[in-house]
Design a protein around this motif. Structure first.
Motif, PDB file in Angstrom:
ATOM      1  N   HIS A  65      48.531 -74.675  69.798  1.00 53.34           N
ATOM      2  CA  HIS A  65      49.326 -74.005  70.822  1.00 53.34           C
ATOM      3  C   HIS A  65      48.586 -74.056  72.154  1.00 53.34           C
ATOM      4  O   HIS A  65      47.381 -74.357  72.208  1.00 53.34           O
ATOM      5  CB  HIS A  65      49.594 -72.548  70.433  1.00 53.34           C
ATOM      6  N   SER A 117      58.336 -75.821  74.130  1.00 54.72           N
ATOM      7  CA  SER A 117      57.751 -74.937  75.138  1.00 54.72           C
ATOM      8  C   SER A 117      58.814 -74.077  75.804  1.00 54.72           C
ATOM      9  O   SER A 117      60.000 -74.429  75.837  1.00 54.72           O
ATOM     10  CB  SER A 117      57.023 -75.763  76.216  1.00 54.72           C
ATOM     11  N   TYR A 174      54.263 -71.324  77.570  1.00 56.16           N
ATOM     12  CA  TYR A 174      53.679 -71.292  76.232  1.00 56.16           C
ATOM     13  C   TYR A 174      54.267 -72.451  75.432  1.00 56.16           C
ATOM     14  O   TYR A 174      55.487 -72.670  75.443  1.00 56.16           O
ATOM     15  CB  TYR A 174      53.973 -69.971  75.523  1.00 56.16           C
ATOM     16  N   ALA A 226      48.677 -71.883  76.135  1.00 54.71           N
ATOM     17  CA  ALA A 226      49.223 -70.934  77.102  1.00 54.71           C
ATOM     18  C   ALA A 226      48.694 -71.323  78.477  1.00 54.71           C
ATOM     19  O   ALA A 226      47.476 -71.401  78.674  1.00 54.71           O
ATOM     20  CB  ALA A 226      48.813 -69.513  76.749  1.00 54.71           C
TER      21      ALA A 226
END
Length: 355
Positions: free
Chosen positions: A251, A205, A230, A253
């Motif tokens: 992933h 990250s 992120y 965000a």
């Protein structure tokens, strides 16, 4: 309390009188911009405490330990043909914090953390197993503005993080055993079924944001932050049909908005500070074989600290996340399905020494 914490506490206690005296004399003799142990986190006559849910706006040299225990309640976790069940997990965590002030306005900081989470009873252990995680994060802090007369400081931070863990998944192993009649102990040990037990998982990250410290006289203060993050995640479960591990890349965000209000009674002769905190997290993350989901969680914390020494922070904190992200289970056909909304609560002992 672990032996490492006891040793550090004794070391800090022995050093306090000499360091405190030196800090008090330096405060009188030197200009406000020279950061000593007495004023490195002091602004507008108020000594700031380090929050639990966010980083601070101060450039400091410090070392600290945080030790915690956690309770994680997951309602209505889907477990295939058996339907749904409530799961209770417990965990322990130890964190080492380090910070180095290179100048009055520039510093580096980071932490290393170890976490162990396991089912609190036989059913929870079978359904959700256990996990071990090692997490590290490091980065820089830059002070962009400081105003003694208004009691204001603003800084920016940027960090890089890495997490490496192992998940112990007992239910997939038990299911495979039940689906393999006549399986012997030797076949279980030497065959692929044992690979169901450990699932490697990693996360990388980057994050950065702005941090504010505002004093309201000697007794009250506000700390606030806004940062974005992120993360790239990879999980490698074993697939019995393929006879090998899968690679699941996802992933996330995230945007974190935090605030901490402190009341310090030391100016009135009572060396106790109370800090209430709030953290709101939003964003979006992906999960294997599921649509992307929107994050929306709220976390509250309360900390009580000894505030009689400018170079020492010691206290207790309690934290609750009211609507954490759901866990992923499976329906009767093996498709991934989300659980109900979990609740995460934990307590921490916090010990930090500041130069």
């Amino acid at each position: 309390m672990k032996p490492t914490t006891v040793g550090l506490l004794l070391l800090l206690s022995a050093a306090l009188p000499e360091n405190a005296s030196a800090a008090e004399s330096n405060t009188v003799a030197e200009a406000p911009e020279c950061h000593t142990a007495a004023d490195t986190r002091k602004l507008g006559g108020h000594t700031f405490q380090f929050p639990i849910l966010q980083q601070s706006a101060f450039v400091t040299t410090n070392v600290g330990l945080r030790e915690g225990i956690a309770r994680y309640d997951v309602p209505d976790l889907p477990i295939g043909r058996a339907g749904q069940t409530d799961v209770l997990l417990t965990g322990v965590q130890q964190t080492l914090d380090l910070g180095f002030a290179l100048t009055d306005w520039l510093g580096v900081a980071g932490f290393a953390r170890g976490t162990l989470i396991t089912g609190a009873n036989a059913r929870s252990l079978l359904v959700d197993g256990a996990s071990v995680e090692l997490i590290g994060q490091a980065g820089a802090i830059v002070r962009v503005w400081r105003n003694e007369s208004s009691g204001t400081q603003v800084s920016v931070r940027g960090n890089f993080g890495y997490q490496n863990g192992k998940e112990v998944t007992i239910l997939p192993l038990a299911t495979s055993i039940l689906n393999s009649p006549g399986l012997t102990l030797e076949e279980l040990i030497l065959g692929n079924l044992g690979r169901f037990l450990l699932v490697p998982a990693t996360e990388t990250s980057v994050n950065g944001g702005a941090y504010l410290a505002q004093a309201f006289g000697r007794m009250f203060s506000l700390q606030a932050s806004a940062n974005g993050e992120y993360a790239w995640r990879e999980r490698n479960p074993f697939d019995s049909d393929l006879g090998d591990r899968l690679t699941q890349k996802t992933h996330a965000a995230r945007v974190n908005l935090g605030a901490a209000l402190t009341a310090d009674f030391a100016p009135h002769g009572v060396p106790v500070a109370i800090m209430g905190e709030y953290l709101f997290t939003t964003g979006q993350e992906s999960e294997a074989r599921l649509p992307d989901r929107t994050l929306k969680s709220s976390t509250v914390a309360l900390g009580v600290y000894y505030s009689g020494r400018p170079n020492l922070q010691v206290g207790l904190g309690a934290v609750t996340t009211l609507n954490a992200a759901p866990r992923i289970g499976t329906d009767g056909d093996g498709n991934p399905v989300e659980s109900g909304t979990p609740t995460l609560s934990y307590g921490q002992f916090i010990l930090r020494y500041i130069w």
